[in-house]
Design an enzyme around this catalytic site. Structure first.
Site, mmCIF file in Angstrom:
data_model
loop_
_atom_site.group_PDB
_atom_site.id
_atom_site.type_symbol
_atom_site.label_atom_id
_atom_site.label_comp_id
_atom_site.label_asym_id
_atom_site.label_seq_id
_atom_site.Cartn_x
_atom_site.Cartn_y
_atom_site.Cartn_z
ATOM 1 N N SER A 28 4.188 4.333 -4.235
ATOM 2 C CA SER A 28 3.954 5.674 -4.786
ATOM 3 C C SER A 28 4.435 6.733 -3.809
ATOM 4 C CB SER A 28 2.452 5.903 -5.010
ATOM 5 O OG SER A 28 1.935 4.957 -5.894
ATOM 6 N N HIS A 59 6.202 5.723 -10.382
ATOM 7 C CA HIS A 59 6.981 4.492 -10.348
ATOM 8 C C HIS A 59 8.059 4.526 -11.428
ATOM 9 C CE1 HIS A 59 4.464 2.217 -7.501
ATOM 10 N NE2 HIS A 59 3.469 2.910 -8.007
ATOM 11 N N HIS A 81 1.791 -3.621 -11.237
ATOM 12 C CA HIS A 81 0.550 -4.005 -10.558
ATOM 13 C C HIS A 81 -0.241 -4.966 -11.429
ATOM 14 C CE1 HIS A 81 1.748 0.075 -9.376
ATOM 15 N NE2 HIS A 81 1.220 -0.174 -8.187
ATOM 16 N N TYR A 83 -3.179 -4.651 -12.353
ATOM 17 C CA TYR A 83 -4.041 -3.960 -13.322
ATOM 18 C C TYR A 83 -3.318 -3.524 -14.593
ATOM 19 C CZ TYR A 83 -2.166 0.310 -11.113
ATOM 20 O OH TYR A 83 -1.346 1.284 -10.610
ATOM 21 N N GLU A 84 -1.990 -3.568 -14.579
ATOM 22 C CA GLU A 84 -1.272 -3.140 -15.781
ATOM 23 C C GLU A 84 -1.288 -4.207 -16.873
ATOM 24 O OE1 GLU A 84 2.529 -0.930 -14.745
ATOM 25 O OE2 GLU A 84 1.723 -1.391 -12.769
ATOM 26 N N ALA A 111 0.980 3.055 -1.067
ATOM 27 C CA ALA A 111 -0.006 4.071 -0.727
ATOM 28 C C ALA A 111 -1.342 3.349 -0.639
ATOM 29 C CB ALA A 111 -0.054 5.131 -1.818
ATOM 30 N N MET A 206 -3.894 -1.680 -4.188
ATOM 31 C CA MET A 206 -3.828 -2.440 -5.444
ATOM 32 C C MET A 206 -2.481 -3.145 -5.615
ATOM 33 S SD MET A 206 -5.434 0.555 -7.845
ATOM 34 C CE MET A 206 -6.792 1.593 -7.279
ATOM 35 N N SER A 207 -1.733 -3.308 -4.529
ATOM 36 C CA SER A 207 -0.390 -3.915 -4.657
ATOM 37 C C SER A 207 -0.088 -4.758 -3.433
ATOM 38 C CB SER A 207 0.651 -2.794 -4.810
ATOM 39 O OG SER A 207 0.749 -2.042 -3.612
ATOM 40 N N ASN A 230 -5.681 8.603 1.695
ATOM 41 C CA ASN A 230 -7.087 9.055 1.643
ATOM 42 C C ASN A 230 -7.932 8.122 2.499
ATOM 43 O OD1 ASN A 230 -6.349 7.275 -0.909
ATOM 44 N ND2 ASN A 230 -8.506 6.854 -0.433
ATOM 45 N N HIS A 242 -5.647 9.521 -8.663
ATOM 46 C CA HIS A 242 -4.239 9.132 -8.528
ATOM 47 C C HIS A 242 -3.384 10.346 -8.197
ATOM 48 C CE1 HIS A 242 -0.794 6.562 -8.850
ATOM 49 N NE2 HIS A 242 -0.260 7.267 -9.827
HETATM 50 N N1 HPA Z 1 -7.967 2.406 -2.968
HETATM 51 C C1 HPA Z 1 -7.064 1.626 -3.611
HETATM 52 N N2 HPA Z 1 -5.801 1.947 -3.748
HETATM 53 C C2 HPA Z 1 -5.393 3.107 -3.216
HETATM 54 C C3 HPA Z 1 -6.270 3.966 -2.522
HETATM 55 C C4 HPA Z 1 -7.632 3.582 -2.405
HETATM 56 O O1 HPA Z 1 -8.467 4.282 -1.802
HETATM 57 N N3 HPA Z 1 -5.539 5.040 -2.121
HETATM 58 C C5 HPA Z 1 -4.249 4.817 -2.539
HETATM 59 N N4 HPA Z 1 -4.165 3.656 -3.192
#
Ligand code: HPA
Length: 269
Positions: A28, A59, A81, A83-84, A111, A206-207, A230, A242
């Protein structure tokens, strides 16, 4: 594997046979790195067998082949991902296609949320190892003894050392850390983050982890960089979203872009 052969034939037909040495997956916010590929041959994922149709903001879905800092690379601009689709092998065809094109190494970017206060938003982290917390593998259903992939030093120590050398040369602070793979798409709970910390995680996302497994299965050396967008859930800061991921990733991406370009200058041979 005819799908992979067909993909290689199609790509080689368009590139004139240029053999990429490094495969790169853009996370991302890192999309602008695609502009660094000189005279890129661009192939839409829709033209390639088994490639996903990425559905997440930030993406795209295109493969770029061409040199960056003099090193021929193949860039996956767009990832799928777990989750998709619920499928952990969503990136199997892209990773195997990069290997079949002749890449020696796979450089993954993402990210991520950080569990370390001192590596907050904007920090860049080289992944040293991962913790799979999803209970699934991208190699479910794979045949043959090579499915039992050795995951010791899955994130290549030599490539990581070279990333650190490059980061030092260009004056960029590069952290090291363990990445915990959560399924998403929801963010983690604060209790999950506390648990991940006890387990030894420094970052969450998540990747990346399934792509690392697929890359090792395909015989690629793997390195991975997280852009921290974050502090993880429950560590303070704004509510996770997101949108925030994309905004901060766009800033951190400039550093990762610089690092990748300088790293590829140093690519041996
Ligand atoms: N958790 C999961 N995936 C993420 C996060 C997070 O805090 N920040 C960016 N991708």
């Amino acid at each position: 594997m005819t799908a992979i052969r067909n993909n290689v034939d199609l790509i080689a037909g368009r590139t004139g046979g240029l053999k990429p040495r490094v495969g790169i997956v853009l996370g991302s916010g890192l999309g602008p790195f695609a502009d660094d590929v000189a005279d890129a041959t661009v192939v839409s994922y829709g033209d390639l067998e088994g490639f996903p149709t990425p559905g997440v903001g930030g993406h795209a879905g295109r493969l770029l082949v061409g040199p960056v800092s003099g090193t021929p690379v193949a860039v996956l601009h767009g990832r799928a991902h777990l989750y998709e689709s619920g499928r952990a092998d969503a990136m199997a065809a892209p990773v195997r296609t990069l290997a079949a094109l002749g890449c020696e190494a796979l450089l993954l970017t993402n990210a991520a949320g950080s569990l370390r206060e001192e590596a907050g938003p904007g920090a860049v982290m080289a992944i040293t190892d991962h913790i799979g917390l999803t209970g699934v593998s991208p190699l479910f259903g794979a045949a043959g003894d090579d499915r039992f992939v050795n995951m010791v030093d899955a994130y290549d120590p030599d490539l990581r050392a070279r990333l650190h050398d490059t980061a030092a040369r260009i004056g960029l602070a590069l952290h090291d850390g363990v990445y915990a793979w959560f399924c998403g798409p929801h963010f983690e709970t604060p209790a999950e983050i506390r648990a991940a910390r006890v387990l030894g995680a420094d970052a969450v996302g998540m990747s990346t982890a399934p792509e690392c497994i697929l890359g090792r299965h395909a015989g690629l050396r793997v390195a991975a960089l997280s852009m921290v967008t974050n502090l993880a859930a429950g560590m303070g800061g704004a509510a996770l979203s997101h949108e925030q991921t994309l905004t901060v990733a766009a800033t951190a991406a400039a550093d990762v872009r610089r690092l990748l370009k300088a790293f590829l200058e140093d690519w041996p041979g």
